[in-house]
Design a protein around this motif. Structure first.
Motif, short mmCIF file in Angstrom:
data_model
loop_
_atom_site.label_atom_id
_atom_site.label_comp_id
_atom_site.label_asym_id
_atom_site.label_seq_id
_atom_site.Cartn_x
_atom_site.Cartn_y
_atom_site.Cartn_z
N GLU A 94 22.45 -56.96 -29.82
CA GLU A 94 21.04 -56.77 -29.50
C GLU A 94 20.32 -56.06 -30.65
OE1 GLU A 94 19.42 -57.89 -27.01
OE2 GLU A 94 20.89 -58.34 -25.43
N CYS A 95 19.22 -56.63 -31.09
CA CYS A 95 18.41 -56.05 -32.16
C CYS A 95 17.03 -55.75 -31.61
CB CYS A 95 18.33 -57.00 -33.34
SG CYS A 95 19.95 -57.43 -34.04
N ALA A 96 17.00 -54.87 -30.61
CA ALA A 96 15.75 -54.54 -29.95
C ALA A 96 14.84 -53.75 -30.89
CB ALA A 96 16.03 -53.73 -28.69
N ALA A 97 13.54 -53.94 -30.72
CA ALA A 97 12.57 -53.20 -31.53
C ALA A 97 12.55 -51.75 -31.09
CB ALA A 97 11.19 -53.82 -31.38
N LEU A 98 12.45 -50.86 -32.05
CA LEU A 98 12.38 -49.44 -31.74
C LEU A 98 11.01 -49.08 -31.19
CD1 LEU A 98 14.14 -47.93 -34.87
CD2 LEU A 98 15.05 -48.02 -32.56
N LYS A 99 10.97 -48.12 -30.28
CA LYS A 99 9.71 -47.60 -29.78
C LYS A 99 9.09 -46.70 -30.84
CE LYS A 99 10.33 -49.38 -25.64
NZ LYS A 99 9.49 -50.49 -25.14
N GLY A 100 7.77 -46.52 -30.74
CA GLY A 100 7.06 -45.72 -31.73
C GLY A 100 7.67 -44.36 -31.97
N ARG A 101 8.07 -43.66 -30.89
CA ARG A 101 8.60 -42.30 -31.03
C ARG A 101 9.99 -42.30 -31.66
NH1 ARG A 101 8.98 -43.73 -25.68
NH2 ARG A 101 11.00 -43.57 -24.68
N ASP A 102 10.69 -43.43 -31.62
CA ASP A 102 12.03 -43.50 -32.20
C ASP A 102 12.02 -43.90 -33.67
OD1 ASP A 102 13.19 -42.91 -29.71
OD2 ASP A 102 13.09 -45.01 -29.10
N LEU A 103 10.88 -44.33 -34.18
CA LEU A 103 10.82 -44.81 -35.55
C LEU A 103 10.97 -43.72 -36.60
CD1 LEU A 103 8.16 -47.65 -35.29
CD2 LEU A 103 10.47 -47.87 -36.20
N PRO A 104 10.31 -42.55 -36.48
CA PRO A 104 10.48 -41.54 -37.53
C PRO A 104 11.93 -41.14 -37.79
CG PRO A 104 8.55 -41.04 -36.24
CD PRO A 104 9.24 -42.18 -35.53
N PRO A 105 12.75 -40.87 -36.75
CA PRO A 105 14.17 -40.56 -37.03
C PRO A 105 14.89 -41.73 -37.71
CG PRO A 105 13.60 -39.91 -34.80
CD PRO A 105 12.45 -40.71 -35.31
N TYR A 106 14.52 -42.95 -37.32
CA TYR A 106 15.13 -44.13 -37.93
C TYR A 106 14.73 -44.24 -39.40
CZ TYR A 106 16.67 -48.99 -38.45
OH TYR A 106 17.30 -50.14 -38.86
N ALA A 134 0.23 -20.31 -19.75
CA ALA A 134 -0.10 -18.92 -19.41
C ALA A 134 0.48 -18.52 -18.05
CB ALA A 134 -1.61 -18.71 -19.42
N ARG A 135 0.58 -19.51 -17.13
CA ARG A 135 1.12 -19.24 -15.81
C ARG A 135 2.63 -19.44 -15.73
NH1 ARG A 135 -3.24 -22.66 -13.82
NH2 ARG A 135 -1.69 -24.09 -12.96
N GLY A 136 3.23 -19.76 -16.87
CA GLY A 136 4.67 -19.99 -16.90
C GLY A 136 5.07 -21.33 -16.31
N GLU A 137 4.14 -22.29 -16.29
CA GLU A 137 4.41 -23.60 -15.70
C GLU A 137 4.30 -24.72 -16.74
OE1 GLU A 137 1.76 -24.02 -12.42
OE2 GLU A 137 2.41 -22.18 -11.43
N GLY A 138 4.61 -24.39 -17.99
CA GLY A 138 4.51 -25.39 -19.04
C GLY A 138 5.35 -26.63 -18.79
N HIS A 139 6.43 -26.46 -18.03
CA HIS A 139 7.32 -27.59 -17.74
C HIS A 139 6.63 -28.67 -16.90
CE1 HIS A 139 7.61 -24.85 -14.28
NE2 HIS A 139 7.82 -25.93 -13.55
N LYS A 156 1.67 -38.11 -18.09
CA LYS A 156 2.15 -38.63 -19.36
C LYS A 156 3.66 -38.43 -19.45
CE LYS A 156 -2.10 -37.64 -22.03
NZ LYS A 156 -2.34 -38.98 -22.57
N GLN A 157 4.26 -39.04 -20.47
CA GLN A 157 5.68 -38.84 -20.73
C GLN A 157 5.88 -37.50 -21.43
OE1 GLN A 157 8.13 -41.03 -19.73
NE2 GLN A 157 6.46 -42.15 -18.74
N ASP A 158 7.08 -36.91 -21.29
CA ASP A 158 7.35 -35.61 -21.90
C ASP A 158 7.10 -35.64 -23.41
OD1 ASP A 158 8.00 -34.33 -19.54
OD2 ASP A 158 10.13 -34.82 -19.67
N TRP A 159 7.56 -36.72 -24.08
CA TRP A 159 7.42 -36.78 -25.53
C TRP A 159 5.96 -36.84 -25.96
CZ3 TRP A 159 4.97 -40.98 -27.71
CH2 TRP A 159 4.88 -42.14 -26.94
#
Length: 320
Positions: free
Chosen positions: A127-139, A252-257, A265-268
């Motif tokens: 499989e030669c799947a295209a990389l997602k945008g966020r995966d391209l910089p490490p590649y 500020a409320r300790g709820e950044g997670h 949105k996605q975490d990344w």
């Protein structure tokens, strides 16, 4: 079952990533060497006039002066049905001294040809799947290392933003940059900006990220390249400021997670939001939001777009 290192009778190299496909074929070519390499490697490009007899004759030819013959067929999705069916039948009892490599940008998994190759072995489909945008910089960083140079993650993102997401294009650009560098070293963002022409349309999120990080020079530079009306761009700026206000409040409320879930949105996508939000003083984001409202009134009253947006961008970036 083939032993480790042994080639299977057939492989399907499939997917939109051209560089991965090319690298896979290159590895197979390297398995055919010696004085009879030209005889033991045959490369065929699929076309409407390709005959089954030609393909089968090549597949059933015994290697000369070596143990294996390799046949590569490019553009498998363009194979005539008769040829495809002939290959399916061949794979039921393939020539043990020949490896067939079928190369395709796309081939549906429900086709007879795909199923026939998949049955050959557990690793027969590459499989030669295209990389997602966020995966391209490490590649890109790995590609750079292969060319004997280093590149930081921010610079890798800049290269992707300029050259696009084609891994072949990125590899070509890195080869050129490495040659210009003239030896081992680090490719900087300034070096990329000076030597790589932008061929990709600026994405709004790219501009907004520079804005949120308070990089005035890059934000203004990208603003000049953006398509869209000033009002449309202003709405994006307003939206990003609201997101940063939310990020600042949650942290500020300790709820950044909970930021990604709150903004849907996605975490990344929100990974850098807390860092960016901390670059603004208390109440500054709220004041900037009020300035956006003033800018909207000015634009709707017929004010020049650049005359309104450029000072606003500068203020968001902390430039007086």
């Amino acid at each position: 079952m083939a032993k480790k290192g042994e080639l299977l009778p057939a492989y399907l190299i499939v997917g939109p990533d051209e560089l991965k496909r090319r690298q896979s074929v290159t590895r197979l070519r390297a398995r055919v060497d010696g004085p009879f390499a030209a005889f033991n490697l045959e490369e065929i490009v699929a076309s409407a006039d390709l005959e089954p007899e030609v393909v089968l004759s090549s597949l059933n030819t015994l290697p000369m002066g070596g143990e294996r013959r390799i046949v590569v067929i490019e553009g498998v999705e363009k194979l005539p049905k008769a040829v495809s069916e002939a290959i399916v039948a061949y794979l039921a009892d393939p020539n043990p001294s020949c490896t067939l490599a079928l190369v395709s940008e796309k081939l549906a998994k429900n086709t007879r040809l795909y199923k026939a190759v998949a049955k050959v072995g557990p690793r027969s489909v590459i499989e030669c799947a295209a990389l997602k945008g966020r995966d391209l910089p490490p590649y890109v960083q790995k590609l750079a290392a292969a060319h004997g140079v280093a590149i930081g993650s921010d610079t890798a993102r800049e290269l992707v933003a300029r050259a696009g997401e084609s891994t072949t294009m990125l590899d070509t650009q890195l080869a050129s940059l490495a040659a210009l560098l003239g030896g081992p070293g680090t490719i900087t963002r300034e070096f990329v900006e000076a030597n790589v022409a932008r061929v990709v349309e600026v994405k709004p999120w790219e501009f907004l990220n520079c804005l949120a990080s308070r990089d005035a020079a890059r934000a203004l530079s990208l603003y000049r390249l953006l398509d869209g009306s000033p009002l449309g761009l202003l709405s994006l700026v307003t939206g990003r400021l609201r997101e940063l206000i939310c990020a600042r409040s949650l942290v500020a409320r300790g709820e950044g997670h909970a930021l990604a879930a709150t903004l849907k949105k996605q975490d990344w996508q929100v990974r850098d939001y807390p860092t960016w939000a901390r670059r603004y003083a208390d109440g500054e984001l709220e004041r900037l939001l009020a300035e956006c409202a003033n800018a909207e009134r000015a634009l709707k009253s017929g004010a020049d777009g650049d005359a309104v947006m450029v000072p606003l961008i500068a203020r968001v970036c902390g430039v007086a």
